[in-house]
Design a protein around this motif. Structure first.
Motif, mmCIF file in Angstrom:
data_model
loop_
_atom_site.group_PDB
_atom_site.id
_atom_site.type_symbol
_atom_site.label_atom_id
_atom_site.label_comp_id
_atom_site.label_asym_id
_atom_site.label_seq_id
_atom_site.Cartn_x
_atom_site.Cartn_y
_atom_site.Cartn_z
ATOM 1 N N LYS A 262 0.825 -1.181 0.008
ATOM 2 C CA LYS A 262 -0.093 0.052 -0.071
ATOM 3 C C LYS A 262 0.856 1.066 0.073
ATOM 4 C CE LYS A 262 -3.742 1.899 2.402
ATOM 5 N NZ LYS A 262 -5.065 1.906 3.265
ATOM 6 N N TRP A 263 1.987 1.315 0.825
ATOM 7 C CA TRP A 263 2.903 2.421 0.800
ATOM 8 C C TRP A 263 3.535 2.649 -0.513
ATOM 9 C CZ3 TRP A 263 7.675 2.222 4.356
ATOM 10 C CH2 TRP A 263 8.580 3.266 4.075
ATOM 11 N N ARG B 13 2.388 1.814 -3.423
ATOM 12 C CA ARG B 13 1.452 2.431 -4.441
ATOM 13 C C ARG B 13 1.046 3.866 -4.003
ATOM 14 N NH1 ARG B 13 -0.123 -2.672 -3.583
ATOM 15 N NH2 ARG B 13 -1.761 -2.198 -1.950
ATOM 16 N N GLN B 14 0.879 4.047 -2.774
ATOM 17 C CA GLN B 14 0.502 5.461 -2.576
ATOM 18 C C GLN B 14 1.587 6.567 -2.554
ATOM 19 O OE1 GLN B 14 -1.039 5.142 1.444
ATOM 20 N NE2 GLN B 14 -3.146 4.760 0.760
ATOM 21 N N SER B 15 2.866 6.056 -2.419
ATOM 22 C CA SER B 15 3.875 6.940 -2.505
ATOM 23 C C SER B 15 4.461 6.946 -4.125
ATOM 24 C CB SER B 15 5.153 6.802 -1.348
ATOM 25 O OG SER B 15 5.532 5.486 -1.680
ATOM 26 N N ASN B 16 3.872 6.166 -4.975
ATOM 27 C CA ASN B 16 4.366 6.028 -6.108
ATOM 28 C C ASN B 16 5.987 5.511 -6.066
ATOM 29 O OD1 ASN B 16 4.161 6.154 -8.907
ATOM 30 N ND2 ASN B 16 5.065 8.142 -9.112
ATOM 31 N N ARG B 17 6.298 4.529 -5.145
ATOM 32 C CA ARG B 17 7.345 3.927 -5.156
ATOM 33 C C ARG B 17 7.506 2.300 -5.582
ATOM 34 N NH1 ARG B 17 10.240 5.827 0.634
ATOM 35 N NH2 ARG B 17 10.106 7.901 0.126
#
Length: 186
Positions: free
Chosen positions: A57-58, A60-64
């Motif tokens: 999730k992190w 995807r949300q931080s575009n990493r």
């Protein structure tokens, strides 16, 4: 509070892999028969399993999202589930045939993904994620010191995991077959 820049979703995935032996240690501590140690082992495996959700999730949300993370995340899942199953089978608390079947699929698909990586990394499918969920909880029920009266539940739950394990393997191979001719795996 600001998270240090060196802590990334991939760092969290690697940390998950590094802590797997701690859960295994508690499974075997005192011969594997201590209910308190079994609960500690389950807690460790549970939190390591939660990091699978958090790092994805992190990312995807931080575009990493990275190719390394896309590959390493399912490897961490396999290492977590595999170490628990092998440990439980050694302790006589999980059937070896289930361990062999699930690990054969997991290792086979990992090798398959490595062989076809030139066509693109095959990300986890929804079926693969559901399989991981059922495997995690299914094996977790064998880690916990549950009463024998719940054996039917443990075996029913892990049976669903086995069905999902086999069907998701087919999904991966089929996804590659249908997209390999297009030069891209979706």
């Amino acid at each position: 509070m600001r998270i240090p820049s060196f802590i990334t979703p991939n760092w969290l995935t690697v940390t998950r892999i590094l802590f797997i032996p701690v859960g295994v240690y508690f499974l075997f501590l005192d011969g594997g028969d201590n209910a308190g140690n079994q609960i500690i082992a389950w807690t460790i495996f549970f939190f390591l399993g939660l990091t699978d959700f958090v790092d994805g999730k992190w990312a995807r949300q931080s575009n990493r999202i990275t190719a390394l993370g896309t590959f390493l995340d399912p490897v961490a899942d396999k290492a977590l589930i595999g170490s628990a199953m092998i440990s439980l089978s050694i302790l006589g608390r999980f059937p070896w045939w289930m361990t062999i079947l699930i690990l054969a699929r997991e290792i086979g698909i990992t090798i398959f993904r490595l062989l076809v990586i030139r066509d693109g990394v095959i990300p986890a499918s929804k079926g693969g994620k559901l399989k991981t969920f059922f495997q995690g909880f299914g094996v977790g029920f064998f880690v916990l010191p549950l009463p024998a009266s719940l054996d039917w539940f443990k075996f029913a739950f892990i049976s669903v995991a086995i069905i999902l394990t086999l069907t998701s393997a087919y999904e991966y191979i089929n996804a590659w077959r249908t997209s390999a001719g297009k030069g891209k795996v979706k």
